[in-house]
Design an enzyme around this catalytic site. Structure first.
Site, PDB file in Angstrom:
ATOM      1  CD  GLU A 163       1.300   3.635   3.030  1.00 24.83           C
ATOM      2  OE1 GLU A 163       1.828   2.938   3.924  1.00 24.83           O
ATOM      3  OE2 GLU A 163       0.365   4.398   3.244  1.00 24.83           O
ATOM      4  CG  ASP A 208       3.015   5.167   6.910  1.00 25.23           C
ATOM      5  OD1 ASP A 208       4.235   5.016   7.069  1.00 25.23           O
ATOM      6  OD2 ASP A 208       2.508   6.088   6.253  1.00 25.23           O
ATOM      7  CG  ASP A 214      -1.281   5.332   8.987  1.00 22.17           C
ATOM      8  OD1 ASP A 214      -1.202   4.335   8.229  1.00 22.17           O
ATOM      9  OD2 ASP A 214      -1.080   6.489   8.595  1.00 22.17           O
ATOM     10  CG  ASP A 272      -4.644   5.891   4.931  1.00 24.13           C
ATOM     11  OD1 ASP A 272      -5.802   5.404   4.903  1.00 24.13           O
ATOM     12  OD2 ASP A 272      -4.385   7.088   4.745  1.00 24.13           O
TER      13      ASP A 272
END
Ligand code: 0RA
Length: 639
Positions: free
Chosen positions: A429, A502, A504, A506
């Protein structure tokens, strides 16, 4: 038993049978990975469900115990304990040690006997370190115990414990860790199958209790409304076009046919077909019969009510199934399962029977519920119009830019290896993570494809719009299989497609978007087990010049306490992959020697479908609710 001479001829036969299972477990349960492990539970539960279908049992309980075992208890008649005439041994011992013996005892009409189920509880016994069975029957409680499939040495074979007037069977087994890759049971996996069984068998209460100290939980499933409630459940997260769930059933030649359906505003339809409680993912004659009749009945209704007047032509099956949620469940005395995963119903007579039943019952239902009929038909007409309007654009974009383009995307850093089996594609990403991954990878067999920003939400758009998206086109050409009808798994350029996102919110979002795309348009890639999620560490701990990585908070705490004596030099939280330098990324996440990859499967199409539409679909309420409920774990959303 210690010496061969102590075995009787019958006993030797039994041992050979169980040995065959132990030697080639995959032949009997499909695999020895987590999927095969969970099949053991389903196999035992299927026996209890049979008892329920025969009308003798209405409560089933599955317990995951703290010692790695699972207990399945039911209130059926109890497995017979009297002496079996042919084998001269207690019937329960025969059922537990002779392959396929279960079915010989009774001629219940809807025996679950296909796919990977129905192999018999003796297979579970063969693949367990120990298995204990406690039976309440004939006024007493009886116990028996097996060690790697063999009746335990000892006094009587079946021990009568105490008087009891109730009836039922409780089977507890410890899967053999010498056979299974993992023996860790997952509550969520069991939960979806048990919920599904509760929908498919109305009136049966199925409870799941996780008794493991760290994760105690309890769910109880019971649906009086059967597959009607199943459809309502699948549509909880969608905008429905009519309030009632269409339902009808019919029985012809001992074959019981049930259908439930409801139209939604979305573009994605989802039809789930079952035969004898088995999810026939590959379809089959019941599904074909349903589709044929559905197309005919809806077209007939539309024509006779003048609803096709401004449409040039008739409604296609795809128009009618757009946004339609349906469950078809048939029960057959002798189902034949075919296909690669034995999840395709083959009985040719079923097609006409289902077609006839749906034709008659659905037509009647529509006549009696004109508002519902109007909602379903209008939606199909709208879909047909959209299809025609989009056709030109679709042909253009679809043929030219996506599937027939042969050159690989410029952003792809391909690997040198040409054998797909040994090649891996990491989808990263953003550019910074992509950069680290390109430098950190082993270019011999690892390819990197960076994806920029959020890809298109494929749940909300038709194929023509999806294919206009550059990131999606890159993805399709890099993977090489094509999509939809033109998908061919043989063309896969990599047998590991790894999502490197990631840790997280997102990252979870991007991962879910990508998985939605795979789920909708490259389903066989998931089914083949080619899709993985990388699991980068969450924390790095430094202590006395050494570094330690932790995948979870619990692991971080353990390292801080046990390794650093509660006094670490530094605890660093990795927020994004971009924070790791290429060497760190290789060491922790990409190096096959160290990394942890999570294989993403469609363990349960219905559950995955639901998850995707909660997160991606039209209805906003359920999504907010979901995010609220899962806010704390939002960093890692499991499918
Ligand atoms: C053979 C015959 C009968 C019941 C069962 C097996 C049976 C097996 C299992 C496995 C789990 N729960 C079960 N409950 C029953 C019929 C016995 C009769 O006729 O009474």
């Amino acid at each position: 038993m210690s010496q061969d001479s102590e075995y009787s001829a019958g006993q030797i036969q039994v041992l050979e049978g169980l040995e065959a299972v132990q030697k080639r477990p995959a032949m009997y349960i499909g695999s020895t990975d987590t999927r095969g492990l969970h099949h053991l539970v389903y196999e035992v539960v299927d026996n209890s469900i049979d008892e329920a279908l025969a009308g003798y049992c209405d409560t089933i309980e599955v317990r995951i115990n703290d010692d790695g075992s699972v207990t399945v208890a039911d209130d059926g008649r109890g497995i017979p304990v009297d002496t079996h005439a042919e084998y001269e041994r207690p019937a329960v011992e025969v059922i537990m040690t002779v392959l396929h013996a279960g079915g010989k005892f009774d001629s219940k009409s809807y025996k679950v006997s296909g796919g990977l189920h129905g192999v018999g509880v003796s297979v579970v016994n063969a693949l367990s370190k120990w298995l204990e069975v406690e039976i309440k029957r004939d006024g007493a409680v009886w116990r028996h115990r097996f060690d790697h499939g063999e009746p335990e040495d000892g006094i009587e074979r079946v021990r009568e414990m105490r008087p009891d007037e109730e009836t039922g069977t409780e089977i507890r087994f410890w899967p053999d860790d010498g056979i299974f890759e993992t023996t860790e049971f997952e509550c969520s996996t069991l939960e979806s199958r048990l919920r599904e069984l509760a929908f498919l068998n109305p009136g049966v209460e199925i409870a799941l209790r996780d008794g493991r100290t760290d994760e105690r939980s309890e769910s109880v499933f019971e649906y009086e409304g059967g597959i009607r409630e199943f459809v309502a459940y699948l549509n909880e997260t969608r905008d429905v076009l009519h309030d009632d769930v269409v339902y009808f059933d019919d029985e012809v030649d001992d074959i019981h046919v049930e259908v439930a359906m409801q139209a939604t505003a979305g573009v994605q339809g989802s039809i789930h077909a079952f035969a004898n409680n088995i999810n026939t993912r590959e379809g089959g004659t019941h599904l074909t019969g349903f589709k044929t009749a559905l197309t005919r009945v809806i077209n007939d209704y539309a024509t006779s009510n003048g609803m096709l007047s401004d449409l040039d032509g008739t409604l296609k099956g795809d128009d009618i199934r757009e946004g339609l949620t349906a469950v078809i469940s048939i029960k057959h005395p002798d189902p034949q399962f075919e296909g690669q995963t034995k999840t395709k119903l083959g009985n040719s007579e079923v097609r006409g029977i289902v077609e006839g039943a749906v034709h008659e019952e659905l037509a009647t239902y529509l006549e009696e519920h004109p508002d519902t009929a109007e909602a379903i038909v209008s939606k199909a007409v709208e879909a047909a119009k959209a299809r025609k309007a989009a056709k030109k654009a679709e042909e253009l974009t679809r043929r030219k830019s996506a599937l027939e383009s042969t050159s690989l995307p410029g952003k792809l850093a391909d690997c040198r290896e040409r054998d797909p089996e040994d090649s891996e594609l990491f989808i990263t990403e953003g550019d910074s993570a992509g950069g680290s991954a390109k430098q950190g990878r082993n270019p011999e067999f690892q390819a990197i494809l960076p994806i920029r920003g959020k890809i298109l939400n494929v749940e909300k758009h038709r194929l023509d719009r999806i294919l206009e998206n550059n990131e999606i086109r890159n993805l399709i050409t890099a993977i090489g299989t094509g999509i939809g009808d033109e998908f061919d798994i043989e063309d896969a350029r990599y047998h590991k497609v790894v999502l490197l996102c990631d840790a997280d919110v997102d990252g979870a979002h991007i991962r879910t978007l990508l998985l939605t795309f795979f789920y909708r348009h490259m389903t066989p890639l998931l089914e083949a087990g080619y899709v993985y999620a990388a699991q980068p560490p969450l924390y790095r701990i430094r202590y006395k010049g050494e570094t330690y990585d932790a995948m979870t908070e619990a692991e971080r705490d353990r390292i801080v306490e046990e390794v650093c004596d509660g006094n670490p030099t530094q605890v660093q939280r990795f927020k994004g992959l971009g924070e790791m330098n290429p060497e760190q990324l290789w060491e922790t996440t990409m190096n096959p020697g160290n990394r942890i990859l999570k294989r993403i499967t469609i363990e349960d199409a219905a559950a995955a479908d639901r998850m995707f539409s909660v997160l991606m679909g039209d209805a906003v309420g359920p999504r907010k609710q979901f995010i609220k409920e899962h806010a704390e774990e939002a960093e890692w959303i499991d499918i």
